[in-house]
Write an enzyme that holds these catalytic residues in place. Structure first.
Site, PDB file in Angstrom:
ATOM      1  N   GLU A  81       0.607  -1.158  -0.077  1.00 50.21           N
ATOM      2  CA  GLU A  81      -0.126   0.151   0.002  1.00 50.21           C
ATOM      3  C   GLU A  81       0.978   1.372  -0.080  1.00 50.21           C
ATOM      4  O   GLU A  81       0.643   2.427   0.570  1.00 50.21           O
ATOM      5  CB  GLU A  81      -1.099   0.066   1.080  1.00 50.21           C
ATOM      6  N   CYS A 113      -3.789  -4.615   4.116  1.00 50.03           N
ATOM      7  CA  CYS A 113      -2.758  -5.607   4.778  1.00 50.03           C
ATOM      8  C   CYS A 113      -3.082  -7.125   4.480  1.00 50.03           C
ATOM      9  O   CYS A 113      -2.715  -8.058   4.861  1.00 50.03           O
ATOM     10  CB  CYS A 113      -3.145  -5.289   6.491  1.00 50.03           C
ATOM     11  N   HIS A 240      -2.415 -11.603  11.527  1.00 48.60           N
ATOM     12  CA  HIS A 240      -2.248 -10.221  11.149  1.00 48.60           C
ATOM     13  C   HIS A 240      -2.214  -9.130  12.423  1.00 48.60           C
ATOM     14  O   HIS A 240      -3.157  -9.359  13.218  1.00 48.60           O
ATOM     15  CB  HIS A 240      -3.268  -9.533  10.323  1.00 48.60           C
TER      16      HIS A 240
END
Lengths: 412, 80
Positions: A81, A113, A240
């Protein structure tokens, strides 16, 4: 066919700041450190960008291959990103500076993500199809942080760096459970990077989406895979990690939903090992779940085959719960990358040094036709790096073309 | 109904934020005003949802203006 991750390495910069020092410098409330669960964060230097991070993570993996094996890398995907151009991919620079074969698919993907996991699944599907027996794919998640004091409590949580995954039919690190995956995705604006200079984030919307998606992607996984029991199927969980504290909350939610009797014991045994590295680095965006996987393997140190669960979430939003098998070979393969030693060798910055670097890094992704960057200007930091290593550095931009060179850092 | 819901909300808030006296909680405050960080807010919403037996997705609680709004929303969910 058995496919998955053959090699895994991360690059988490050569500088760090202690999170309590950052809290003190910014005047943040130290009572919030407990729920943040972060001890340090990685900090980029102004000659670092998403390209150098990616190359510096992947180079040790590529260097360990013999020339014939290297030429079997037929796919290079970067996920980010932190794009450096609307058209030209980070992957194009990475492919060049890793010296890979020109007989290669090269491109970049984006889904906050989550993106690296999407790329991993598609690449593993390609490898498993057997249309090019023995082929390898390189998926590299790479991002830089743009947050400053305006981001308040998000600032201590944002890291910088990259995770590189070599995928093949020799999955020494993680043998993927092909087809065993659950997804949950929908449109929302929970966080985003609308310009090359700042992020927007709605903390509640984002954390609530992360938690809803965990429950729902795990439900989808359980619907597809017979005999799944959250309590016993997985020896460890890598998730994550926007910050370690939310992973503790996420585990607690799932553990309650699955009636785990001793949640604290379960967390310490199956999740905490995956948070050791992320709590010293910060959020690596789509590389975060793979830093967590490296941490899990390095601290769980499996000696026999066991199944681990992985949860990937990306704002916007897309999510996936999937699984794979790790064993003694995983412990050896990840251990060879000496990730813990590299983290310990990072130069510890003072708050003033950190503040100056954050200001310089703010323009890292802003497109300019020409600029010059002198890595030697940061010798004061580089000489304090505890391990000598060779890194790719960005030396400037000429006619919008980024220029790179190899430098040596660390005390002799 | 809404008073019973408010009692549950106050009960959970004081469990997650034990340093906040019950009489300091006002309906016009956001959970942030009581010192709840993002993890505390997650725990508070999960706690009231569980105690009231609701399965509403957490995402539905993303736009709460204040505690009065939370109580009204929970009351509406309970009446459905």
């Amino acid at each position: 066919m058995n496919v998955g991750i053959e090699a895994l390495n991360t690059y988490c910069g050569v500088a760090r700041i202690a999170v309590p020092a950052l809290f003190a410098g910014r005047g943040l409330d130290p009572a919030r450190l407990d729920n943040l669960m972060m001890s340090e964060k990685s900090v980029a230097l102004p000659f670092e960008d998403p390209v150098t991070h990616a190359v510096n993570a992947a180079k040790p993996i590529v260097d360990a291959l013999d020339p014939a094996e290297r030429d079997r890398i037929e796919l290079v995907v970067t996920s980010s990103e932190s794009g450096v151009d609307y058209s030209k991919s980070i992957a194009s620079y990475v492919h060049e500076h890793l010296g890979l074969s020109r007989r290669c698919r090269v491109f970049e993907v984006k889904q906050a993500c989550y993106a690296a996991t999407g790329a991993l699944q598609l690449a593993c599907g390609y490898l498993a199809a057997g249309v090019s027996p023995g082929a390898k794919a390189l998926v590299i998640a790479t991002d830089v942080s743009l947050v400053d004091e305006g981001a308040a409590y998000t600032e201590p949580a944002m890291g910088t760096g990259s995770a590189a995954l070599l995928l093949s039919d020799r999955p020494h690190v993680l043998a993927l459970d092909l087809g065993a995956s659950g997804s949950h995705s929908y449109e929302t604006l929970d966080s985003a990077r609308p310009t090359p200079t700042f992020d927007i984030a709605d903390a509640d919307r984002s954390l609530f989406a992360y938690l809803d998606c965990l429950t729902n992607s795990f439900r989808d996984y359980s619907d597809k895979v017979s005999g799944v029991d959250f309590a016993t199927t997985f020896a460890g969980l890598a998730m994550h990690t926007p910050f370690a504290g939310i992973v503790r909350a996420a585990h607690r939610k799932l553990a309650r939903e699955h009636r785990i009797p001793d949640i604290a014991e379960d967390f310490a045994r199956r999740v905490a090992p995956a948070l050791e590295y992320p709590s010293r680095v910060g959020n690596l965006c789509s590389g975060s779940v793979y830093l967590a996987l490296a941490s899990l393997i390095d601290h769980l140190r499996p000696t026999a085959p066991v199944r681990v669960g992985l949860y990937s979430y990306g704002s916007g939003c897309a999510s996936e719960f999937y699984s794979g098998v790790v064993d003694a070979g995983s412990t050896a393969a990840v251990g060879r990358m000496r990730i813990g030693e590299q983290l310990a060798a990072r130069c510890e910055l003072t708050f003033d040094e950190y503040k100056n670097l954050v200001a310089e890094n703010a323009t890292c992704l802003v497109p300019v036709a020409d600029k010059s960057i002198d890595p030697d200007r940061h010798a004061g930091v580089l000489d304090r790096v505890g391990a000598r290593r060779t890194l790719l550095a960005c030396t400037g931009v000429t006619g919008y073309h980024r220029k790179y060179d190899w430098i040596t850092v660390g005390a002799a | 109904m809404s008073e019973a819901v408010r009692d549950v909300v106050h009960e959970v808030i004081t469990e997650i934020l034990p340093t906040v006296p019950a009489d300091r909680i006002s309906g016009r405050q956001h959970l942030r005003d009581l010192g709840a960080d993002s993890v505390d807010r997650v725990e508070i919403i999960l706690g009231v949802r569980e105690r009231l037996g609701l399965a509403e997705p957490l995402a539905s609680f993303s736009d709460l203006r204040d505690i009065d709004h939370l109580v009204a929303f929970l009351t509406e969910l309970g009446a459905r």
